[in-house]
Design a protein around this motif. Structure first.
Motif, PDB file in Angstrom:
ATOM      1  N   PRO A 152     -15.693 -50.359 -58.593  1.00 62.07           N
ATOM      2  CA  PRO A 152     -16.742 -49.690 -59.371  1.00 62.07           C
ATOM      3  C   PRO A 152     -17.529 -50.678 -60.231  1.00 62.07           C
ATOM      4  N   VAL A 153     -18.717 -50.255 -60.630  1.00 61.67           N
ATOM      5  CA  VAL A 153     -19.672 -51.160 -61.268  1.00 61.67           C
ATOM      6  C   VAL A 153     -20.189 -50.562 -62.579  1.00 61.67           C
ATOM      7  N   VAL A 154     -20.331 -51.411 -63.579  1.00 56.34           N
ATOM      8  CA  VAL A 154     -21.112 -51.080 -64.775  1.00 56.34           C
ATOM      9  C   VAL A 154     -22.410 -51.863 -64.675  1.00 56.34           C
ATOM     10  N   VAL A 155     -23.523 -51.153 -64.543  1.00 52.04           N
ATOM     11  CA  VAL A 155     -24.826 -51.797 -64.370  1.00 52.04           C
ATOM     12  C   VAL A 155     -25.591 -51.738 -65.684  1.00 52.04           C
ATOM     13  N   VAL A 156     -26.017 -52.920 -66.151  1.00 57.35           N
ATOM     14  CA  VAL A 156     -26.852 -53.029 -67.349  1.00 57.35           C
ATOM     15  C   VAL A 156     -28.165 -53.676 -66.905  1.00 57.35           C
ATOM     16  N   PRO A 157     -29.171 -52.869 -66.524  1.00 58.81           N
ATOM     17  CA  PRO A 157     -30.395 -53.432 -65.952  1.00 58.81           C
ATOM     18  C   PRO A 157     -31.293 -54.062 -67.007  1.00 58.81           C
ATOM     19  N   PHE A 158     -31.973 -55.135 -66.609  1.00 60.36           N
ATOM     20  CA  PHE A 158     -32.896 -55.833 -67.496  1.00 60.36           C
ATOM     21  C   PHE A 158     -34.330 -55.831 -66.960  1.00 60.36           C
ATOM     22  N   GLY A 159     -34.531 -55.567 -65.677  1.00 52.63           N
ATOM     23  CA  GLY A 159     -35.881 -55.563 -65.123  1.00 52.63           C
ATOM     24  C   GLY A 159     -35.866 -55.430 -63.616  1.00 52.63           C
ATOM     25  N   ARG A 160     -37.064 -55.654 -62.998  1.00 45.66           N
ATOM     26  CA  ARG A 160     -37.236 -55.628 -61.545  1.00 45.66           C
ATOM     27  C   ARG A 160     -36.738 -54.307 -60.954  1.00 45.66           C
ATOM     28  N   ASP A 161     -35.990 -54.372 -59.875  1.00 46.81           N
ATOM     29  CA  ASP A 161     -35.504 -53.162 -59.221  1.00 46.81           C
ATOM     30  C   ASP A 161     -34.174 -52.684 -59.803  1.00 46.81           C
ATOM     31  N   GLN A 162     -33.715 -53.312 -60.870  1.00 47.14           N
ATOM     32  CA  GLN A 162     -32.372 -53.074 -61.366  1.00 47.14           C
ATOM     33  C   GLN A 162     -32.182 -51.670 -61.956  1.00 47.14           C
ATOM     34  N   PHE A 163     -33.244 -51.075 -62.499  1.00 43.67           N
ATOM     35  CA  PHE A 163     -33.139 -49.714 -63.027  1.00 43.67           C
ATOM     36  C   PHE A 163     -32.930 -48.716 -61.884  1.00 43.67           C
ATOM     37  N   GLU A 164     -33.572 -48.990 -60.755  1.00 42.11           N
ATOM     38  CA  GLU A 164     -33.363 -48.128 -59.584  1.00 42.11           C
ATOM     39  C   GLU A 164     -31.927 -48.253 -59.075  1.00 42.11           C
ATOM     40  N   THR A 165     -31.429 -49.470 -59.012  1.00 44.49           N
ATOM     41  CA  THR A 165     -30.055 -49.688 -58.557  1.00 44.49           C
ATOM     42  C   THR A 165     -29.060 -48.990 -59.477  1.00 44.49           C
ATOM     43  N   ALA A 166     -29.294 -49.117 -60.784  1.00 46.48           N
ATOM     44  CA  ALA A 166     -28.390 -48.495 -61.748  1.00 46.48           C
ATOM     45  C   ALA A 166     -28.322 -46.985 -61.558  1.00 46.48           C
ATOM     46  N   GLN A 167     -29.471 -46.365 -61.322  1.00 47.52           N
ATOM     47  CA  GLN A 167     -29.484 -44.917 -61.123  1.00 47.52           C
ATOM     48  C   GLN A 167     -28.782 -44.522 -59.834  1.00 47.52           C
ATOM     49  N   ARG A 168     -28.919 -45.328 -58.773  1.00 43.35           N
ATOM     50  CA  ARG A 168     -28.227 -45.016 -57.520  1.00 43.35           C
ATOM     51  C   ARG A 168     -26.715 -45.107 -57.703  1.00 43.35           C
ATOM     52  N   VAL A 169     -26.256 -46.120 -58.428  1.00 39.84           N
ATOM     53  CA  VAL A 169     -24.821 -46.268 -58.698  1.00 39.84           C
ATOM     54  C   VAL A 169     -24.304 -45.038 -59.434  1.00 39.84           C
ATOM     55  N   LYS A 170     -25.041 -44.610 -60.442  1.00 39.91           N
ATOM     56  CA  LYS A 170     -24.640 -43.438 -61.222  1.00 39.91           C
ATOM     57  C   LYS A 170     -24.647 -42.183 -60.361  1.00 39.91           C
ATOM     58  N   ALA A 171     -25.731 -41.978 -59.587  1.00 38.41           N
ATOM     59  CA  ALA A 171     -25.846 -40.780 -58.756  1.00 38.41           C
ATOM     60  C   ALA A 171     -24.763 -40.726 -57.687  1.00 38.41           C
ATOM     61  N   ALA A 172     -24.326 -41.905 -57.205  1.00 33.12           N
ATOM     62  CA  ALA A 172     -23.294 -41.969 -56.168  1.00 33.12           C
ATOM     63  C   ALA A 172     -21.892 -41.781 -56.731  1.00 33.12           C
ATOM     64  N   GLY A 173     -21.773 -41.712 -58.054  1.00 30.93           N
ATOM     65  CA  GLY A 173     -20.453 -41.598 -58.652  1.00 30.93           C
ATOM     66  C   GLY A 173     -19.608 -42.832 -58.443  1.00 30.93           C
ATOM     67  N   ALA A 174     -20.285 -43.990 -58.353  1.00 26.45           N
ATOM     68  CA  ALA A 174     -19.595 -45.240 -58.053  1.00 26.45           C
ATOM     69  C   ALA A 174     -19.585 -46.202 -59.228  1.00 26.45           C
ATOM     70  N   GLY A 175     -20.085 -45.764 -60.371  1.00 25.73           N
ATOM     71  CA  GLY A 175     -20.128 -46.633 -61.526  1.00 25.73           C
ATOM     72  C   GLY A 175     -20.925 -46.018 -62.654  1.00 25.73           C
ATOM     73  N   VAL A 176     -21.243 -46.855 -63.641  1.00 27.53           N
ATOM     74  CA  VAL A 176     -21.859 -46.406 -64.887  1.00 27.53           C
ATOM     75  C   VAL A 176     -23.141 -47.185 -65.136  1.00 27.53           C
ATOM     76  N   HIS A 177     -24.151 -46.498 -65.627  1.00 24.85           N
ATOM     77  CA  HIS A 177     -25.414 -47.107 -66.043  1.00 24.85           C
ATOM     78  C   HIS A 177     -25.415 -47.193 -67.559  1.00 24.85           C
ATOM     79  N   LEU A 178     -25.481 -48.422 -68.088  1.00 24.15           N
ATOM     80  CA  LEU A 178     -25.535 -48.641 -69.529  1.00 24.15           C
ATOM     81  C   LEU A 178     -26.834 -49.365 -69.854  1.00 24.15           C
ATOM     82  N   SER A 179     -27.624 -48.798 -70.741  1.00 27.43           N
ATOM     83  CA  SER A 179     -28.893 -49.405 -71.123  1.00 27.43           C
ATOM     84  C   SER A 179     -28.664 -50.716 -71.863  1.00 27.43           C
ATOM     85  N   ALA A 180     -29.508 -51.722 -71.588  1.00 25.58           N
ATOM     86  CA  ALA A 180     -29.413 -52.997 -72.292  1.00 25.58           C
ATOM     87  C   ALA A 180     -29.645 -52.820 -73.783  1.00 25.58           C
ATOM     88  N   ARG A 181     -30.442 -51.830 -74.146  1.00 31.04           N
ATOM     89  CA  ARG A 181     -30.709 -51.585 -75.564  1.00 31.04           C
ATOM     90  C   ARG A 181     -29.488 -51.021 -76.276  1.00 31.04           C
TER      91      ARG A 181
END
Length: 415
Positions: free
Chosen positions: A330-359
């Motif tokens: 499983p993955v904790v994704v902390v996106p900073f730019g580019r396509d990373q926000f899209e990846t973070a949402q897919r991880v969350k939607a798939a139930g395969a990890g957590v999306h944590l905002s950089a802020r």
């Protein structure tokens, strides 16, 4: 068969296709590669006929990290790819004249190379190492990092957001791309999605199970699963490190993401979790103060680490994200730019990890996110099985062979 592959100057775009090129060579095809100059020696060690892309391309820095907002970061990245396009056109034309390929495979970010491939009149494919930026009435607009709509309010949100998302890429990119196309005698394309419809084959290095559900993928799209490669490392980076172990990685392209390592070292070791962090070439590993039992290194081969890792913390680059999920981690994704926000949402939607905002990145929140992610291993393992079923490098090679023979990608590689 002779195949010419052309990539943008980024390891995150080169490494994913290395297994595909190796599989083509295993099948006795002749493969030539134009890539990031610093990676040419490593590619030649693999037996690939590798050449450096034009120096002028790499000199145009991807400087989206200078942007203050997500919007300005995005437009800076698009402007970088557009500025490289003129040089790519000439560079790939020279490569095609030298190799005389039966098929051409180009990076989705190489818009000038796409013009050269179209002009060449040979079968050509485009590959995407990240999620496809294609519109759909069944999914939110790409680029804004939105979760799927689950209500009428969400559908209304998407309807309002689509014009903004289209404007970001169409108005930023297409005038420059069309100017380049007109000078070469090619017809105008008003939408970015039309640029992605030009190749006979669009290879996507993920699976539909990781994408938002939709049934309107274009006919040239072929999903082949998570494909990646990394240099081997003879040293065991996890030697004498205790479990549970968390791998933390930064982007291989410059980003202001070093805080990932700083906060992980603050949050996890006091909770009894070992941290192994890799900085790539971007950050100096010696600048981080790792407590006893944790390490910060410039490079380590991820595969053996993932065999032990309980979780991965990353910026959301598709390379490391899919490596982790392919290993069932499983993955904790902390996106900073580019396509990373899209990846973070897919991880969350798939139930395969957590999306944590950089802020919101603090030690207590990161520890909480890791603890939550550890409970999501079944979701990561489910995505990993979907990747394995997609066929990977073999499925991609099948599609490229079919392209060279018939002008179309192998249809069975799509689903």
């Amino acid at each position: 068969m002779k195949v010419l592959a052309y990539t943008s100057p980024a390891r995150g775009h080169l490494y994913p296709i290395v297994p595909v090129l190796a599989e083509l060579q295993r099948r006795a095809h002749r493969v030539s590669l134009w890539a990031l100059p610093s990676e040419v020696p490593a590619m030649r060690e693999l037996g690939i006929d590798a050449h450096p892309t034009a120096a002028a391309i790499g000199q145009i820095e991807l400087d989206d990290y200078k942007g203050r907002t997500r919007m300005t970061k995005g437009t800076r990245a698009l402007a970088t790819f557009l500025a490289r396009a003129e040089h790519e056109l000439v560079d790939l034309q020279d490569a095609i004249a030298k190799v005389k390929p039966d098929a051409v495979l180009i990076d989705i970010n190489c818009w000038g190379a796409a013009v050269a491939a179209e002009l060449a009149g040979v079968p050509w494919a485009m590959f995407s190492p990240y999620l496809l930026p294609l519109p759909s009435r069944q999914a939110p607009p790409y680029g804004l990092g939105l979760a799927p709509a689950r209500s009428r309010l969400g559908s209304a949100r998407d309807a309002l957001a689509y014009p903004l998302a289209r404007a970001i890429i169409d108005r930023t990119v297409m005038p420059g791309v069309d100017a380049l196309r007109r000078r070469q005698g090619l017809p105008q394309l008003r939408r970015f999605r039309e640029l992605l419809s030009q190749p006979q084959l669009l290879l996507v290095l993920t699976v539909e199970g990781f994408e938002y559900p939709r049934g309107d993928w274009p006919e040239n799209v072929r999903f082949v699963g998570a494909v990646n490669w990394s240099p081997t490392d003879p040293l065991d980076a996890t030697d004498q490190m205790a479990d549970p172990l968390v791998l933390v990685t930064c982007s291989t392209e410059r980003q202001l993401d070093e805080r990932l390592i700083e906060v992980a070292l603050e949050a996890l070791p006091p909770a009894g979790i070992s941290v192994l962090a890799t900085t790539g070439d971007v950050h100096d590993p010696d600048r981080f103060a790792a407590p006893s039992g944790s390490r910060v290194v410039g490079f380590a081969s991820h595969e053996p680490i993932l065999a032990r890792a309980a979780c991965v913390i990353c910026h959301g680059g598709m390379g490391i994200t899919q490596k982790a999920l392919a290993a069932g981690v499983p993955v904790v994704v902390v996106p900073f730019g580019r396509d990373q926000f899209e990846t973070a949402q897919r991880v969350k939607a798939a139930g395969a990890g957590v999306h944590l905002s950089a802020r919101r990145l603090t030690a207590p929140r990161l520890l909480e996110a890791v603890e939550q992610a550890l409970r999501l291993r079944p979701g990561a393992e489910r995505i990993g099985r979907a990747y394995a079923a997609a066929g990977g490098a073999m499925a991609a090679a099948d599609a490229i062979e079919a392209l060279a023979l018939t002008g179309e990608g192998a249809p069975e590689a799509r689903r």
